[in-house]
Scaffold this active site. Structure first.
Site: not given
Length: 670
Positions: A462, A468
């Site tokens: 996660e 990202h």
């Protein structure tokens, strides 16, 4: 008084002022923000000026800011801290939002302006990112039904609204089944369970006011119970409840919802001119076609099934040696696999867990990001939606990058699983804004909280998604962060898991909860040596789910999804002692919304890339090679959806990967 959801947020980094927001604020703020967005869209559509990129496409990028603020807060708390009031609001908001989206996508005047800009694109002197945003906007409207007329247009609106309702009902039914069931344990029932499972069961019992320890359907509790409990009768009872989620009859049964959802998706795809929903859905993904997806999954299925069957034979012998005759059952696999792991690798999960403290694993995930990308993390003291939540400011070279929020513990009002979302995405237009990113997990509480190795991998996974979002460096929020093809979005998250397995990371951060001593070198070698243990089981349960998902959407929608599930598994020769990772009535990836529908394969598609991508670091001689990390950020983590995914990967690696690295990484290569 001004509704806090609609006011300017003067909090640090404009984080939502959770301490000032009540459930009573959501509905009025939603109605105001919805009306405001409708007015903004109308102003764009009815603009008397000739359409251009600024007054049409950029104007749409800006529109809906108030609604985004309201919904980012609402859906964060609705998923992670649900209550009856929020569930009712979710049922109320979902069809309204679907109708609003359908109204926008079928606005002929608005689509006319977008089409005009699209047709003139070659003469507009647009940047590469602007061209991409224009293409995605135009494509999204076409795929949303903007070109439909008359009855088809009206029917598309009805389908979208109904699908939104069904997705909400599916999620809430699953949450209700997971929340309401628990199995009380007498003191004798705790025999054979390691201390961390007992502690988690007692903590769960306190939350349920049960007066003693309980097993719940939280994965972080039921999986270790199935691993360690020598009581086969209790394992069977717990597994049966886990497998029955969403299929218990009555108001929370999801089987009818699944059937209606699939029928509506097929109708939607055919209205748009596609043969089936999978053709429609995969058109914009890296895979492009159902045939490409099936080819990948079957390339992995056969070696995984062979490994699982061989493992199953060993586990059956172990069970028979215990005096239990008959076949190995799904509630037996984890128990005997754990005994086998301890025997063959001398790796005891109970002995390992004290070295995987949640706090130290958070530090490890941050430290790797510091070494790879120069990020620094400083904890913030800000009000959040639950006392368990924590926040950090993320900086680089002294400059603000993002706010990261972690919500790590399981609780009754939180839906199962783990996820990452952006309460605010990165953008430079119309103003520069840093993202506010949240990771939500379901780890068992403890003092200190201890993780399984799988839990630790989830934490890194996660956080890969969070990176990202945080390292995104684009102009328009609609293409920032994880706004990429579904079968590309899991690449950064699955790639980041590899750093958990870097020996120097575990050597530094896997320290004993009581003594503070580092993980012994012998144990470290066992952990890494057992990394591929039971991969036949893990791969089979995953690939089976992905193939069932594909079959649901590849042809005519099945009238009875459960019969179709049975048919697919039988055709595959599914080992009897392994079940789908997500059976249909609890397959939230597929039925809680369109996100992973005919797209559950994308985890494996991304794994093909992540296995190959980590080899780039290995080829460079270090998992922290600066040049490779820079290339990863430049070509993948910072670019969002500004370029086609396959092109981004080729820029990073020079080529597209094959399946070999994945099979090697899972220990399934011949």
């Amino acid at each position: 008084m001004t509704n806090p959801l609609l006011a300017d947020w003067t909090t640090p980094f404009e984080i939502a002022p959770f301490d000032a927001i009540s459930d009573d604020d959501f509905a009025p703020a939603f109605e105001v923000a919805l009306a405001e967005h409708k007015a903004e869209i109308a102003a764009i559509a009815d603009n008397p000026e000739a359409p251009n990129f600024a007054n049409t496409i950029e104007a749409m990028e800006v529109a809906g800011g108030a609604l985004d603020k309201v919904l980012s807060v609402f859906f964060s708390v609705a998923g992670a801290e649900s209550n009856p009031a929020r569930q009712e609001l979710q049922r109320e908001f979902s069809p309204k939002l679907a109708a609003h989206g359908a109204e926008i996508s079928s606005n002929k005047a608005l689509f006319g302006r977008i089409a005009t800009v699209w047709e003139a694109r070659d003469s507009l002197d647009l940047s590469a990112e602007q061209q991409r945003v224009l293409m995605l906007t135009h494509r999204g409207f076409v795929r949303g039904g903007a070109a439909l007329e008359g009855d088809a247009d009206a029917r598309m609106k009805e389908i979208k609204s109904r699908l939104a309702v069904l997705g909400t009902e599916f999620t809430q039914n699953l949450l209700a089944d997971e929340r309401d069931w628990f199995m009380e344990l007498a003191e004798d029932d705790l025999e054979g369970l390691p201390a961390f499972v007992v502690d988690a069961a007692r903590a769960a019992g306190e939350e349920k006011s049960a007066g003693g320890p309980v097993v719940t359907l939280s994965r972080s509790l039921i999986v270790p119970f199935l691993q360690f409990s020598p009581r086969r009768d209790l394992r069977e009872k717990a597994f049966a409840a886990w497998a029955a989620r969403g299929a218990n009859g009555g108001e929370t049964d999801n089987r009818g919802i699944a059937a209606e959802t699939l029928a509506l998706r097929e109708e939607r795809a055919k209205l748009l001119g596609y043969d089936c929903f999978a053709d429609f859905k995969l058109e914009t993904e890296m895979a492009k076609t159902p045939a490409a997806v099936r080819e990948l999954l079957m390339a992995v299925w056969e070696p995984a099934k062979a490994r699982a069957e061989a493992d199953g034979a060993v586990l059956t012998e172990m069970m028979h040696a215990d005096g239990i005759n008959g076949d190995l059952e799904p509630w037996d696999w984890r128990y005997y696999a754990e005994k086998r792991r301890k025997a063959e690798h001398d790796l005891d999960e109970a002995a390992l867990k004290p070295y995987l403290q949640l706090e130290r694993m958070i530090e490890a995930s941050f430290a790797c990001a510091t070494r790879l990308f120069g990020l620094e993390f400083k904890e913030l003291d800000v009000p959040l939606y639950h006392e368990d939540c924590r926040a950090w400011e993320v900086t680089r070279d002294g400059d603000h990058v993002a706010v990261f929020i972690g919500d790590y513990f399981a609780r009754g009002g939180k839906r199962s699983g783990a996820w990452c979302s952006a309460m605010r995405g990165q953008a430079k237009f119309p103003k520069v804004q840093g993202p506010v990113v949240i990771n939500v997990c379901n780890f068992a509480k403890g003092d200190p909280a201890l993780l399984s190795y799988d839990d630790a991998r989830t934490l890194f996974h996660e956080f890969g998604h969070a990176l990202h979002q945080m390292l995104s460096n684009v102009t328009y929020e609609s293409v920032s962060g994880t706004s990429v093809a579904r079968d590309f979005v899991e690449l950064p998250s699955q790639l980041y898991e590899h750093w958990l397995e870097v020996p120097e990371v575990l050597a530094e951060y896997a320290t004993h909860a009581e003594t503070g001593a580092p993980m012994p070198e012998a144990m470290l070698k066992k952990v890494l040596g057992a990394a591929n243990f039971d991969q036949g089981f893990a791969t089979v349960e995953y690939v089976a789910s992905a193939l069932v998902d594909l079959a649901f959407h590849e042809g005519d929608a099945p009238a009875d999804p459960m019969a179709k599930q049975t048919e697919v598994l039988a055709s595959l020769g599914m080992p009897r002692a392994i079940t789908m990772r997500h059976a249909t009535p609890q397959f939230a990836h597929v039925f809680a919304g369109d996100g992973y529908s005919s797209g559950y394969y994308s985890y494996m598609w991304s794994e093909v890339m992540d296995a190959d991508a980590f080899e780039a670091f290995e080829e460079a001689g270090s998992p922290f090679d600066a040049a490779t990390a820079k290339a990863l950020e430049t070509h993948i983590l910072s670019t969002g959806g500004t370029v086609e995914a396959d092109e981004l990967y080729k820029r990073f690696r020079g080529r597209l990967p094959g399946v070999e690295a994945l099979l090697k990484g899972r220990g399934l290569a011949a």
